[in-house]
Each structure stands twice: as structure tokens, then as C-alpha cells.
Scaffold this active site. Structure first.
Site, short mmCIF file in Angstrom:
data_model
loop_
_atom_site.label_atom_id
_atom_site.label_comp_id
_atom_site.label_asym_id
_atom_site.label_seq_id
_atom_site.Cartn_x
_atom_site.Cartn_y
_atom_site.Cartn_z
N ASP A 185 -1.24 -0.70 5.98
CA ASP A 185 -1.25 0.12 7.42
C ASP A 185 -2.55 -0.62 8.26
O ASP A 185 -2.17 -0.13 9.50
CB ASP A 185 -1.19 1.77 7.41
N ASP A 227 -6.58 -1.29 4.79
CA ASP A 227 -6.37 -2.32 3.96
C ASP A 227 -6.60 -3.79 4.43
O ASP A 227 -5.91 -4.92 3.97
CB ASP A 227 -4.87 -2.36 3.67
N ASP A 271 0.96 -1.28 -0.26
CA ASP A 271 -0.14 0.10 -0.05
C ASP A 271 0.95 1.25 0.18
O ASP A 271 2.36 1.15 0.11
CB ASP A 271 -0.98 0.16 1.24
#
Length: 655
Positions: A552, A556, A358
């Protein structure tokens, strides 16, 4: 991977207990005594006494053996046998009563009692004594691995200073409610997650993050359970009950780490289940058949060979050193600020061929700051920023936080109504009776808002009021200092890197160029990220590799759960990260991803070294024992020596 991401809040055995159970499976007793620390002096005492008696018996054995005083040999050597082997004998007896005959204790017992029966008492004592020495080293090795993980368990706060009418009352953290006010004095551990309402200090966060640099806090900042208050007194308003605090979730993760067994561990357990009975019946055949089939064969000689085979074939070196190797890997990772939820995920990490990141909060700092405010339709910059701060007032997204910080004034929440978060797009709310939209370019297209600003270099929040475009706010983020190093380290290991982000294409282009990523996708909704990851998973399966996703842990969770290995930047206790991920990077450092994969390869290498060593040496000595070359002394080396070498080898992971 559904089984890998089952809820982890059940009462699985603790790490200490799980290791003890593995240890008890084939050994006399648990030298680590459950959750107690390994006591070297306590463990050495019976071994020292048995060794003295054994040496005395050995010195006078030949002199007394064929004399009327041979009873003295038994008077010295039998106590040595019982002292060194009592744990094995009693465990074998208990297991036999339960119907569990074919284990290490059973093999050791029948082999040594058989040796005594054919008057080979020194060998019987030697087998038990050296076995206990091996146990001693194993207990010490387990203790070292446990201490590195126990450092996390020891950060559990014991009490909280609850502010009540008339003063303070010392209570258990579990009894404190959300909203209660507690006092944390200098030098004390923070018992619960809370918001600082009074006082300034420096917090030692190393127990949670592994970072040694103190973190300053002031009123309005968050302080998490497990941190240590180093300077001034702090008054905190509790924001979470202890069971939901960051430290409780970390403790739950560590305590359940041993319940996730690797495929190699499961194979060895199954192997030992069939291997041991085969060895027992093979030894029985060696003892009984040659005297019946070979003319002149001595019954005593072939019984002795059978006993040698029994001792050589003990599977302790395999059954113990393999889980110990994985446990050392989990402990070694914990020392480095990497929490792995079990051996299963060390195996999976070693097979990773693609790491997908990410962007926000993973490769970048996530510390957004407003750099420009561009207005349309007659609004001033102050008015646009005020509208944005109000419409974003209930969001926890880093962009929203940066806008509120740039606004810098108190927000009247009574003016905000009908708050609605549109996943992957932005926010809609009524502010002073006006419908305000704040979000990305996709939101403007979704709501059919006419605008002529589509491509902006950077992270941007567009605003529209009552269906008319009103301007945009440009927000900057910075790469983490070790992000480029993380990508280089992964490339050096032959691992492909990719990035999935919901940010604009221009931002993704810039980040990918700076880091040298192999692939990247931009402007993705949460469901788009899952679909993109599916593509990577499909590609990886063609090469028999695995895919890790690093996020994080806040937005996600679905992608982390779908990946073969979910890695979360746990940082200062992101709840979703700790619950969903298989691996948690407590320092928020992307470079730790490459370190975790390297550690997994190292762990797996040591585990297979132990398997090959144990099976290879045993095969050689079984052949030597069958033809009568190896004695019980060599058998002791083949069993205890191999186990000892495997244990010492497994201990290398911690270093």
C-alpha cells in the site's frame, strides 16, 4: 536495482517532449508539435498539394521526358519534391552542420538528390511523399497514445477560490498555503489536497482512480486535488501545498515516464548508430566498385542500385516503432488506471515469475472495525477503549483509526505525553501519568509483560498499563472483492503468489486459505519483510525470473524499493506509493496486477513483432536491390511501408 529507484523529482523531459525527441531523432519534423494536439487537417494540407503535383507530373512525365518541353516536368515535380521533402532536407542540413551525418534524414536526402541527378525525378518525389504519409500515420498514432496519458495531465487545476477578508479571491493553486481556506463550487476541480470543514457533496474521483462511482464527502473527510466536485459547495482547509499534493506527484510520475528506457530501446538506438554508417559505405561501394571491376557495367545503373539500397536501409521503422510501442503500452496502461513509470518497467513486468503481496490495504480492505473488547485487571470495556484511543491518538495506522472510530468521542491530547512508536510492535505513551502500551504480542514479550493470551483469531491490539496486562481489542478486516480473482488470474499466467504480513499467524492462515496463495509468512517486522523478499529474489534469479512486490506504499516503501518491480496501491494518492513504486495501481484493485503483467507481455510481443518485421523485410529487399531487381518504388515500400505497418501494429496496444 538501486538505479531503478533513484529520486524521480528531477526535471526530466516531459512525456510529450520525450516522444518528440525520439521522433525527431530520425524523422523530418515532429507532427505532434510538442505539446500541441495532432491536427490532421494541418498535416494533410501539404501532402494533398504535393500529391496533386506529383500525379500531374506522373501523367505527363513519359510524354515530356525526351522532348524540348522536359523543363515542364521539373516545373511540376520539383515543387512537389520540395513541398513533401522540405522538412527532411532542412533537418539533414542542420544535423550535418552539427556533424550528425548518419541518420534517416541524411539517407533520404542523398538518395533522392541522387535520383534527381540521374533524372529519376518521379521516384525522388515518391520517396519523399510516401515518407510524409508514413509520418502522418505516425503522428496520428503518437497522438492517440499521448491523449490517453494527457487525460491525466489535464486534471491540473487552474485556479483556487481563496477565502479572504471580505470575500473570495481567485488565485493560482501554487500560491495557496497550508491552513488557508478555499471554496470549491459544484462542477469545479479541487485545486489542492484539503479537509472538508463545511458542506457535503459527491466527488468524481475518476481522474485519480479510474473509478466512475462518485465518492461522498462530509466535514472531516479528505478531498484530493484533481477530483471534481459534483454536487454541493465545499469549504476546504488546505493540508498540503500544491507541489506536495497527490495530483502533483501523479503528474510528475506521468511526465517522467518516457525517461526510463527499456533495454530493447537502448539496443535499437545503439544498433542504428552502427547500422546506418555501414549502409552508407555499402551503398557507396555498390555505386563505385562494379563499374570499375565489371566490364561493361553502367555507372548510372549501379548508382541507381546504390540509391535503392540507401532508401531500403533507412532505419526509421525500427528507431520509431520500438519506442512508440512502449509509449503505447504506457498509454494503454494509463487508460486502465495503471501508471507505469517507463518502458524499463514494462520489460521488467513481462519477466515477473513471482508476485508477493502485503496483506493490509492490498489484499484486504484496510477498513478495520472493532468487533470485541476483552478486559483484564478490573477495567471496564469503556475504560479500556478510552485508554486505547488516547494512546493511539497520534498514529495513522488503520488499526489505530478503527479504535478511535469505535471510541467515538473527542480526545484530550493534553493528557497524552511521551508518545513513542515502536516499529513493528506498537506504541508507548504516558496517558494521565500512566505508562500505556498498545500493540501486538511481540510488544508484550519485548517489554516482558506477563499475559496468558497469545493466540487470538484475528487482528488484535493488546494493552498494558504500568507493566500489567489490561486486555485486548479484536479488530476485523475484510478481503477486497477482487482479491481471489487477482490470485486466480496470476496463477493462470503461471505466476507464483506469496504474502508477507506483520499480522498474526492465525490471520495469515485464514487469508492464505481463502485466496489459495502458494506461500505466506506472518508476524514479520518491516526488516523481516525485506529479508523474506531477499529469499524470493534469490529463488527467482535461479530461474531467471523477476519478483514484484505489491504494497500500500505507506509502511512497505523499503520492500517496494527492494523488489525487481515495486507495485503500489496508489488509491487516493498515497505519497510514499507514488514516489517509491515503479508501477502504481490507481484503483487499489489487486486484479490490476495481473492486468499490468498481461499488458507488459502484450507490449513486448508487439515490439518484437516490429523488430522481426522490419529487419526481415529490409533484408529481403536489400538483397533484391543489390542484384537490381528492386527499384526505388519497392524501396519506398521497404522503408515507409514497413514503418507504417510497425506503427499500426504498435497502435494495437491502446485497444
Amino acid at each position: 536495482m538501486a538505479d531503478n529507484h533513484a529520486p524521480r523529482h528531477g526535471h526530466a523531459p516531459s512525456t510529450d517532449l520525450a516522444v518528440s525527441q525520439a521522433h525527431d531523432h530520425c524523422c523530418s519534423h515532429d507532427h505532434s508539435h510538442g505539446s500541441e494536439d495532432f491536427d490532421l487537417r494541418r498535416e494533410l494540407r501539404p501532402i494533398a498539394i504535393a500529391t496533386v503535383l506529383f500525379l500531374m507530373g506522373l501523367v505527363f512525365n513519359d510524354t515530356l521526358h525526351n522532348t524540348p518541353f522536359a523543363i515542364a516536368e521539373y516545373a511540376v515535380l520539383l515543387p512537389a519534391y520540395l513541398i513533401s521533402g522540405w522538412g527532411v532536407l532542412t533537418t539533414a542540413g542542420r544535423n550535418s552542420l552539427r556533424g550528425q551525418f548518419f541518420d534517416e534524414n541524411f539517407l533520404m536526402t542523398i538518395a533522392t538528390l541522387g535520383a534527381i541527378a540521374i533524372h529519376e525525378i518521379p521516384e525522388a518525389v515518391a520517396v519523399m511523399l510516401f515518407f510524409q504519409v508514413g509520418e502522418l500515420f505516425q503522428g496520428y498514432s503518437v497522438g492517440r497514445s499521448r491523449r490517453s496519458i494527457k487525460a491525466l495531465l489535464e486534471i491540473r487545476p487552474d485556479s483556487a477560490n481563496l477565502r479572504v477578508e471580505g470575500g473570495l479571491r481567485q488565485v493560482s493553486p501554487a500560491t495557496v498555503n497550508v491552513g488557508d481556506v478555499i471554496l470549491v463550487r459544484p462542477g469545479e476541480k479541487i485545486p489542492l489536497d484539503g479537509e472538508v470543514v463545511e458542506g457535503k457533496s459527491q466527488l468524481d474521483t475518476s481522474a485519480l482512480t479510474g473509478e466512475s462511482v462518485p465518492r461522498p464527502v462530509a466535514p472531516g473527510d479528505t478531498a484530493l486535488a484533481g477530483m471534481i466536485n459534483q454536487a454541493g459547495a465545499l469549504t476546504l482547509r488546505v493540508t498540503k501545498p500544491f507541489g506536495e499534493s497527490s495530483i502533483a506527484k501523479i503528474l510528475d510520475l506521468v511526465e517522467n515516464a518516457s525517461s526510463k528506457k527499456a533495454d530493447t530501446e537502448k539496443f535499437i538506438t545503439r544498433f542504428a548508430r552502427y547500422y546506418t554508417p555501414v549502409v552508407v559505405f555499402l551503398s557507396l561501394a555498390v555505386a563505385l566498385l562494379p563499374p570499375l571491376l565489371i566490364p561493361g557495367a553502367s555507372q548510372t545503373e549501379w548508382v541507381y542500385r546504390a540509391l535503392v539500397l540507401l532508401v531500403i536501409s533507412c532505419p526509421c521503422g525500427l528507431v520509431i516503432s520500438i519506442p512508440l510501442g512502449y509509449f503505447g503500452g504506457v498509454g494503454g496502461a494509463a487508460k486502465r488506471g495503471i501508471l507505469v513509470k517507463g518502458a524499463l518497467f514494462l520489460d521488467a513486468l513481462a519477466q515477473v515469475k513471482t508476485v508477493v503481496f502485503d496483506k493490509t490495504g492490498t489484499l484486504t480492505q484496510g477498513n478495520f472495525r472493532v468487533t470485541n473488547v476483552v478486559t483484564h485487571n478490573g477495567l471496564s470495556q469503556t475504560q479500556l477503549l478510552e485508554l486505547a484511543a488516547h494512546v493511539e491518538s497520534q498514529s495513522n495506522h488503520p488499526v489505530a483509526q478503527s479504535i478511535r472510530q469505535a471510541y467515538g468521542r473527542a480526545i484530550d491530547h493534553s493528557t497524552v505525553q511521551g508518545y513513542e512508536e515502536i516499529s513493528g510492535h506498537g506504541i508507548r505513551a504516558q496517558v494521565n501519568g500512566r505508562t500505556v502500551l498498545a500493540g501486538n504480542d511481540r510488544l508484550l514479550h519485548r517489554e516482558a509483560i506477563p499475559h496468558d493470551v497469545c493466540v487470538v483469531a484475528g487482528t488484535v491490539a493488546h494493552l498494558a498499563v504500568n507493566g500489567e496486562y489490561s486486555g485486548h481489542i479484536l479488530i476485523a478486516d475484510e478481503l477486497k472483492p477482487d482479491a481471489a480473482e487477482a490470485i486466480r488470474a496470476l496463477h493462470a499466467q503461471g505466476i507464483q503468489t506469496a504474502m508477507l504480513t506483520g499480522d498474526s499467524q492465525s490471520v495469515a492462515d485464514r487469508i492464505a486459505s481463502q485466496l489459495g496463495l502458494d506461500q505466506y509468512r506472518a508476524e514479520l517486522l518491516p526488516e523481516d519483510k525485506v529479508a523474506a523478499l531477499e529469499e524470493f529474489l534469490h529463488q527467482a534469479r535461479q530461474t531467471k525470473g523477476k519478483v514484484a512486490f505489491v504494497g500500500d506504499g505507506i509502511n512497505d516503501a523499503p520492500v517496494i524499493a527492494r523488489a525487481d518491480v515495486g507495485i503500489a496501491m496508489g488509491g487516493l494518492g498515497a505519497d510514499a506509493a507514488i514516489e517509491t513504486a515503479d508501477v502504481v495501481i490507481m484503483t487499489d484493485s489487486p486484479a490490476k496486477v495481473a492486468e499490468a503483467i498481461h499488458l507488459a507481455h502484450r507490449t513486448l510481443g508487439i515490439v518484437w513483432q516490429n523488430i522481426i518485421l522490419a529487419l526481415g523485410v529490409k533484408a529481403v529487399f536489400i538483397a533484391l536491390g543489390a542484384i537490381g531487381v528492386a527499384t526505388l518504388w519497392e524501396a519506398v515500400f521497404a522503408d515507409v511501408g514497413v514503418a507504417l505497418l510497425a506503427i499500426l501494429n504498435a497502435g494495437r496496444i491502446l485497444r
